[in-house]
Design a protein around this motif. Structure first.
Motif, short mmCIF file in Angstrom:
data_model
loop_
_atom_site.label_atom_id
_atom_site.label_comp_id
_atom_site.label_asym_id
_atom_site.label_seq_id
_atom_site.Cartn_x
_atom_site.Cartn_y
_atom_site.Cartn_z
N ILE A 35 46.93 29.67 39.57
CA ILE A 35 46.69 29.04 40.70
C ILE A 35 47.38 27.75 40.90
CG2 ILE A 35 44.83 27.97 42.47
CD1 ILE A 35 42.98 30.04 40.99
N SER A 36 48.11 27.35 41.67
CA SER A 36 48.84 26.00 42.14
C SER A 36 48.62 25.46 43.48
CB SER A 36 50.44 26.33 41.63
OG SER A 36 50.93 27.09 42.69
N GLY A 37 48.34 24.36 43.49
CA GLY A 37 48.42 23.83 44.76
C GLY A 37 46.74 23.82 45.36
N GLU A 38 46.82 23.96 46.61
CA GLU A 38 45.29 24.25 47.36
C GLU A 38 45.40 25.55 47.70
OE1 GLU A 38 45.07 21.57 50.85
OE2 GLU A 38 46.10 19.85 49.58
N PHE A 39 44.14 26.39 47.10
CA PHE A 39 44.09 27.70 47.36
C PHE A 39 42.36 27.82 47.21
CE2 PHE A 39 44.37 32.10 48.04
CZ PHE A 39 45.74 32.30 48.24
N ASN A 40 41.79 28.08 48.48
CA ASN A 40 40.42 27.96 48.71
C ASN A 40 39.76 29.04 47.81
OD1 ASN A 40 37.60 28.35 49.71
ND2 ASN A 40 38.18 27.07 51.31
N SER A 41 38.86 29.06 46.88
CA SER A 41 38.19 30.01 46.16
C SER A 41 37.57 31.22 47.15
CB SER A 41 36.89 29.62 45.14
OG SER A 41 35.99 28.74 46.04
N ALA A 42 37.11 30.75 47.97
CA ALA A 42 36.72 32.05 49.18
C ALA A 42 37.99 32.71 49.68
CB ALA A 42 35.93 31.22 50.19
N ALA A 43 38.82 32.24 49.65
CA ALA A 43 40.20 32.88 50.02
C ALA A 43 41.06 33.91 48.89
CB ALA A 43 41.03 32.20 50.63
N HIS A 44 40.31 33.78 47.79
CA HIS A 44 40.92 34.51 46.56
C HIS A 44 41.03 35.85 46.95
CE1 HIS A 44 40.16 31.17 43.30
NE2 HIS A 44 41.03 30.92 44.42
N PRO A 45 42.31 36.48 47.03
CA PRO A 45 42.30 37.99 47.19
C PRO A 45 41.79 38.98 46.42
CG PRO A 45 44.43 37.19 46.39
CD PRO A 45 43.41 36.13 46.66
N THR A 46 41.60 38.52 45.00
CA THR A 46 40.88 39.21 44.06
C THR A 46 40.35 38.27 42.99
OG1 THR A 46 41.17 41.19 42.50
CG2 THR A 46 43.04 39.53 42.31
N ASP A 47 39.89 38.73 41.75
CA ASP A 47 38.92 37.99 41.12
C ASP A 47 39.96 36.95 40.26
OD1 ASP A 47 36.64 39.49 41.72
OD2 ASP A 47 36.95 40.65 39.84
N GLU A 48 39.51 35.79 40.22
CA GLU A 48 40.18 34.64 39.42
C GLU A 48 40.34 35.03 37.95
OE1 GLU A 48 40.12 30.05 38.14
OE2 GLU A 48 39.13 30.58 40.16
N LYS A 49 39.34 35.90 37.45
CA LYS A 49 39.19 36.23 36.03
C LYS A 49 39.14 37.92 36.14
CE LYS A 49 37.03 36.21 31.75
NZ LYS A 49 35.82 35.62 30.92
N LEU A 50 40.08 38.56 36.34
CA LEU A 50 40.02 40.00 36.53
C LEU A 50 39.64 40.70 35.23
CD1 LEU A 50 40.52 42.21 38.53
CD2 LEU A 50 42.90 42.06 38.02
N VAL A 51 38.79 41.30 35.13
CA VAL A 51 38.16 42.08 33.95
C VAL A 51 38.36 43.48 34.10
CG1 VAL A 51 36.19 42.50 32.31
CG2 VAL A 51 36.67 40.36 33.45
N LEU A 52 38.92 44.25 33.22
CA LEU A 52 39.46 45.47 33.20
C LEU A 52 39.23 46.45 32.02
CD1 LEU A 52 42.86 45.25 35.15
CD2 LEU A 52 40.70 45.57 36.29
N LYS A 53 38.94 47.68 32.27
CA LYS A 53 38.90 48.48 31.21
C LYS A 53 39.68 49.84 31.48
CE LYS A 53 34.55 47.80 28.98
NZ LYS A 53 33.20 48.55 28.71
N ARG A 54 40.19 50.61 30.39
CA ARG A 54 40.97 51.64 30.43
C ARG A 54 40.08 52.78 31.30
NH1 ARG A 54 41.98 56.53 27.30
NH2 ARG A 54 43.84 57.48 27.86
N GLY A 55 40.38 53.32 32.31
CA GLY A 55 39.50 54.25 33.18
C GLY A 55 38.81 53.71 34.56
N ALA A 56 38.82 52.03 34.46
CA ALA A 56 38.41 51.58 35.43
C ALA A 56 38.70 51.77 37.00
CB ALA A 56 38.32 49.84 35.55
N LYS A 57 38.05 52.22 37.85
CA LYS A 57 38.30 52.47 39.24
C LYS A 57 38.85 51.17 39.94
CE LYS A 57 36.57 55.13 43.30
NZ LYS A 57 35.55 55.70 43.53
N VAL A 58 39.88 51.11 40.40
CA VAL A 58 40.71 49.97 41.17
C VAL A 58 41.29 50.38 42.49
CG1 VAL A 58 41.11 48.54 39.11
CG2 VAL A 58 42.67 50.41 39.87
#
Length: 203
Positions: A35-58
């Motif tokens: 993230i750089s500059g101004e980007f409101n957390s409420a406007a994040h298009p996905t998770d700031e910390k994206l947690v994934l596993k093999r087989g996860a539905k996305v």
């Protein structure tokens, strides 16, 4: 497995997604957004910390330039490395690259006498979101083959139930966690005001 659960609140969607993710075998991998500059957390298009596993539905969140998927396509995580992610979609495996979303700002420039557009900030992340469950708000604009609607305690915004029901491509693909109630259907009184005005004009 083919259904996407739609629910009114972020808390409910997150709880469902994390429960399904935890049930998968194997180690989870986390990917931090840049993230750089101004980007409101409420406007994040996905998770700031994206947690994934093999087989996860996305769900894919951007159209692919090579037209392998579109915004809203459902896939499964096929492979994960420290800075790389692959998905399985339609029987094929594809690598997904990070993309940038821009927070654009518009202002009137007196010297140029026109509206000037500037980029106030950027959010860079893999265009993926866990998709066992989505909020009704996040599902807007999507067309889904199978929807399981769980309104929980009920809808809380005007048109929310309509948006949820209209995400599904057909009635055959729609399932409800409970029967709809009258209080789930919320209308904006100002809309009905237009109708009354129109009827008065006709009379």
């Amino acid at each position: 497995e083919s259904y996407v659960i739609l629910t009114p609140t972020n808390a409910a969607a997150s709880r469902i997604n994390l429960a399904y993710l935890a049930a998968l075998p194997g180690q989870a991998s986390a990917y931090a957004a840049g993230i750089s500059g101004e980007f409101n957390s409420a406007a994040h298009p996905t998770d700031e910390k994206l947690v994934l596993k093999r087989g996860a539905k996305v769900m894919l969140l951007r159209n692919d330039p090579e037209r392998r998927w579109v915004n809203g396509s459902i896939a499964r995580i096929a492979r994960l490395e420290e800075e790389r992610v692959w998905i399985a979609l339609d029987g094929k495996e594809h690598e997904v690259e990070q993309v940038a979303w821009e927070n654009r700002r518009y202002a009137y420039d007196k010297a140029q006498e026109k509206i000037v557009e500037t980029v106030a900030g950027t959010f860079r992340q893999f265009p993926l979101r866990l998709a066992w469950a989505l909020t009704i708000h996040k599902s807007q604009g999507l067309t889904l083959d199978h929807v399981y609607l769980d309104l929980g305690r009920g809808a809380f915004a005007h048109g929310q139930t309509y948006v949820a029901l209209s995400r599904c491509r057909s009635l055959a693909g729609l399932a409800l966690a409970r029967p709809l109630r009258g209080e789930d259907i919320l209308f904006d009184a100002s809309v009905l005001g237009y109708r009354r005005l129109f009827e008065a004009l006709i009379c």
